[in-house]
Write a protein that holds these residues in place. Structure first.
Motif, PDB file in Angstrom:
ATOM      1  N   MET A  86     -28.116  66.185 142.693  1.00 48.02           N
ATOM      2  CA  MET A  86     -28.161  65.938 141.247  1.00 48.02           C
ATOM      3  C   MET A  86     -28.552  67.188 140.455  1.00 48.02           C
ATOM      4  O   MET A  86     -28.054  67.401 139.357  1.00 48.02           O
ATOM      5  N   GLU A  87     -29.433  68.032 141.002  1.00 41.71           N
ATOM      6  CA  GLU A  87     -29.795  69.269 140.300  1.00 41.71           C
ATOM      7  C   GLU A  87     -28.572  70.184 140.180  1.00 41.71           C
ATOM      8  O   GLU A  87     -28.313  70.757 139.119  1.00 41.71           O
ATOM      9  N   LEU A  88     -27.818  70.295 141.270  1.00 37.80           N
ATOM     10  CA  LEU A  88     -26.594  71.109 141.255  1.00 37.80           C
ATOM     11  C   LEU A  88     -25.570  70.503 140.297  1.00 37.80           C
ATOM     12  O   LEU A  88     -24.925  71.225 139.531  1.00 37.80           O
ATOM     13  N   THR A  89     -25.437  69.194 140.313  1.00 40.63           N
ATOM     14  CA  THR A  89     -24.493  68.531 139.419  1.00 40.63           C
ATOM     15  C   THR A  89     -24.878  68.795 137.966  1.00 40.63           C
ATOM     16  O   THR A  89     -24.011  69.087 137.133  1.00 40.63           O
ATOM     17  N   TYR A  90     -26.179  68.733 137.683  1.00 41.00           N
ATOM     18  CA  TYR A  90     -26.628  69.064 136.328  1.00 41.00           C
ATOM     19  C   TYR A  90     -26.223  70.494 135.967  1.00 41.00           C
ATOM     20  O   TYR A  90     -25.648  70.728 134.895  1.00 41.00           O
ATOM     21  N   LYS A  91     -26.484  71.459 136.840  1.00 38.61           N
ATOM     22  CA  LYS A  91     -26.108  72.855 136.565  1.00 38.61           C
ATOM     23  C   LYS A  91     -24.604  72.968 136.336  1.00 38.61           C
ATOM     24  O   LYS A  91     -24.154  73.742 135.489  1.00 38.61           O
ATOM     25  N   ASN A  92     -23.837  72.180 137.083  1.00 41.13           N
ATOM     26  CA  ASN A  92     -22.381  72.236 136.943  1.00 41.13           C
ATOM     27  C   ASN A  92     -21.887  71.627 135.631  1.00 41.13           C
ATOM     28  O   ASN A  92     -20.790  71.949 135.179  1.00 41.13           O
ATOM     29  N   THR A  93     -22.703  70.780 134.982  1.00 41.22           N
ATOM     30  CA  THR A  93     -22.310  70.286 133.650  1.00 41.22           C
ATOM     31  C   THR A  93     -22.299  71.429 132.642  1.00 41.22           C
ATOM     32  O   THR A  93     -21.654  71.325 131.595  1.00 41.22           O
ATOM     33  N   LEU A  94     -23.000  72.500 132.947  1.00 43.78           N
ATOM     34  CA  LEU A  94     -23.068  73.664 132.059  1.00 43.78           C
ATOM     35  C   LEU A  94     -21.968  74.682 132.362  1.00 43.78           C
ATOM     36  O   LEU A  94     -21.792  75.635 131.608  1.00 43.78           O
ATOM     37  N   VAL A  95     -21.228  74.468 133.445  1.00 40.94           N
ATOM     38  CA  VAL A  95     -20.180  75.398 133.877  1.00 40.94           C
ATOM     39  C   VAL A  95     -18.791  74.763 133.819  1.00 40.94           C
ATOM     40  O   VAL A  95     -17.831  75.403 133.411  1.00 40.94           O
ATOM     41  N   CYS A  96     -18.711  73.508 134.231  1.00 35.91           N
ATOM     42  CA  CYS A  96     -17.414  72.857 134.424  1.00 35.91           C
ATOM     43  C   CYS A  96     -17.183  71.726 133.414  1.00 35.91           C
ATOM     44  O   CYS A  96     -17.903  70.724 133.436  1.00 35.91           O
ATOM     45  N   PRO A  97     -16.196  71.881 132.550  1.00 39.98           N
ATOM     46  CA  PRO A  97     -15.878  70.812 131.590  1.00 39.98           C
ATOM     47  C   PRO A  97     -15.579  69.469 132.264  1.00 39.98           C
ATOM     48  O   PRO A  97     -15.897  68.419 131.706  1.00 39.98           O
ATOM     49  N   ALA A  98     -14.996  69.487 133.449  1.00 33.56           N
ATOM     50  CA  ALA A  98     -14.692  68.230 134.145  1.00 33.56           C
ATOM     51  C   ALA A  98     -15.975  67.514 134.557  1.00 33.56           C
ATOM     52  O   ALA A  98     -16.078  66.292 134.421  1.00 33.56           O
ATOM     53  N   VAL A  99     -16.965  68.259 135.030  1.00 27.18           N
ATOM     54  CA  VAL A  99     -18.232  67.636 135.427  1.00 27.18           C
ATOM     55  C   VAL A  99     -18.935  67.071 134.193  1.00 27.18           C
ATOM     56  O   VAL A  99     -19.447  65.949 134.230  1.00 27.18           O
ATOM     57  N   LEU A 100     -18.929  67.826 133.116  1.00 21.46           N
ATOM     58  CA  LEU A 100     -19.527  67.320 131.880  1.00 21.46           C
ATOM     59  C   LEU A 100     -18.841  66.017 131.459  1.00 21.46           C
ATOM     60  O   LEU A 100     -19.510  65.036 131.111  1.00 21.46           O
ATOM     61  N   GLU A 101     -17.535  65.975 131.521  1.00 16.56           N
ATOM     62  CA  GLU A 101     -16.790  64.771 131.145  1.00 16.56           C
ATOM     63  C   GLU A 101     -17.127  63.601 132.071  1.00 16.56           C
ATOM     64  O   GLU A 101     -17.300  62.463 131.611  1.00 16.56           O
ATOM     65  N   MET A 102     -17.236  63.867 133.375  1.00 17.00           N
ATOM     66  CA  MET A 102     -17.607  62.797 134.311  1.00 17.00           C
ATOM     67  C   MET A 102     -18.965  62.211 133.950  1.00 17.00           C
ATOM     68  O   MET A 102     -19.135  60.988 133.917  1.00 17.00           O
ATOM     69  N   VAL A 103     -19.926  63.076 133.691  1.00 20.26           N
ATOM     70  CA  VAL A 103     -21.284  62.622 133.374  1.00 20.26           C
ATOM     71  C   VAL A 103     -21.290  61.839 132.063  1.00 20.26           C
ATOM     72  O   VAL A 103     -21.928  60.787 131.968  1.00 20.26           O
ATOM     73  N   GLU A 104     -20.558  62.325 131.069  1.00 22.01           N
ATOM     74  CA  GLU A 104     -20.490  61.599 129.791  1.00 22.01           C
ATOM     75  C   GLU A 104     -19.919  60.194 129.997  1.00 22.01           C
ATOM     76  O   GLU A 104     -20.424  59.219 129.442  1.00 22.01           O
ATOM     77  N   ARG A 105     -18.888  60.085 130.803  1.00 27.45           N
ATOM     78  CA  ARG A 105     -18.277  58.767 131.055  1.00 27.45           C
ATOM     79  C   ARG A 105     -19.200  57.876 131.883  1.00 27.45           C
ATOM     80  O   ARG A 105     -19.267  56.658 131.654  1.00 27.45           O
ATOM     81  N   LEU A 106     -19.899  58.453 132.836  1.00 24.94           N
ATOM     82  CA  LEU A 106     -20.834  57.678 133.649  1.00 24.94           C
ATOM     83  C   LEU A 106     -21.988  57.156 132.803  1.00 24.94           C
ATOM     84  O   LEU A 106     -22.453  56.032 133.005  1.00 24.94           O
ATOM     85  N   LYS A 107     -22.433  57.963 131.846  1.00 18.63           N
ATOM     86  CA  LYS A 107     -23.497  57.501 130.939  1.00 18.63           C
ATOM     87  C   LYS A 107     -23.002  56.301 130.137  1.00 18.63           C
ATOM     88  O   LYS A 107     -23.753  55.349 129.924  1.00 18.63           O
ATOM     89  N   GLU A 108     -21.753  56.333 129.691  1.00 20.37           N
ATOM     90  CA  GLU A 108     -21.187  55.217 128.916  1.00 20.37           C
ATOM     91  C   GLU A 108     -21.128  53.942 129.758  1.00 20.37           C
ATOM     92  O   GLU A 108     -21.316  52.843 129.243  1.00 20.37           O
ATOM     93  N   LEU A 109     -20.854  54.107 131.068  1.00 18.85           N
ATOM     94  CA  LEU A 109     -20.787  52.960 131.965  1.00 18.85           C
ATOM     95  C   LEU A 109     -22.178  52.430 132.329  1.00 18.85           C
ATOM     96  O   LEU A 109     -22.304  51.379 132.944  1.00 18.85           O
ATOM     97  N   LYS A 110     -23.185  53.203 131.967  1.00 20.03           N
ATOM     98  CA  LYS A 110     -24.584  52.869 132.275  1.00 20.03           C
ATOM     99  C   LYS A 110     -24.780  52.664 133.775  1.00 20.03           C
ATOM    100  O   LYS A 110     -25.322  51.659 134.238  1.00 20.03           O
ATOM    101  N   VAL A 111     -24.311  53.637 134.528  1.00 16.91           N
ATOM    102  CA  VAL A 111     -24.418  53.613 136.002  1.00 16.91           C
ATOM    103  C   VAL A 111     -25.876  53.526 136.400  1.00 16.91           C
ATOM    104  O   VAL A 111     -26.734  54.127 135.848  1.00 16.91           O
TER     105      VAL A 111
END
Length: 161
Positions: free
Chosen positions: A136-161
């Motif tokens: 999860m720490e690496l995934t967080y760092k990747n939200t700052l590098v990769c637009p696709a990861v940021l988009e995945m996280v934004e969509r997962l937040k909407e789904l309230k995973v």
């Protein structure tokens, strides 16, 4: 891909995304994997890495000995010469690129050593691997590098995973 807009959005949502991702560590690991893997497939149906290549422009993969040998061979170089020309040892004692953008990235965002690229490049952004809760720490760092990861996280937040 508007990288400036991406950077601004990633920065603005940074704290919220970090909290969300670290919170996933307390969830059922299989459910987290299933949600991430489904989102990975969905987002990469829409996003073409060749329009972005921000990872190649801003960060370095770790080069393991097998990566060094494989890429050096592809470039018809001795591993020692490859290390001397392209790599340095970072604070974690790993081999990484001396400079960014990646010297093997061409003007059209294609990788000149794609077939022989390092394992870290092959697996990036790591959102389709098992046991996502462990990175999860690496995934967080990747939200700052990769637009696709940021988009995945934004969509997962909407789904309230």
């Amino acid at each position: 891909m508007d990288l400036e807009r991406f950077r601004e959005k990633a920065h603005n949502r940074s704290a919220e995304n970090k909290k969300f991702l670290l919170g996933l560590k307390r969830k059922d690991p299989r459910k987290v994997d299933d949600e991430f893997h489904a989102m990975h497939e969905e987002v990469f149906e829409e996003i073409d890495c060749l329009t972005c290549a921000n990872c190649c422009k801003t960060t370095s993969p770790i080069f393991y000995p097998t990566d060094i040998e494989r890429v050096a061979k592809a470039l018809r170089m001795k591993p020692g010469d490859f290390i001397e020309k392209y790599l340095r040892i970072d604070e974690d004692k790993d081999y990484v690129l001396k400079s960014s953008p990646c010297p093997f990235l061409d003007a059209e965002n294609y990788c000149m050593v794609y077939e022989d690229r390092p394992k870290a490049c092959r697996e990036y952004p790591h959102t389709d691997r098992k046991k996502m809760v462990q990175i999860m720490e690496l995934t967080y760092k990747n939200t700052l590098v990769c637009p696709a990861v940021l988009e995945m996280v934004e969509r997962l937040k909407e789904l309230k995973v």
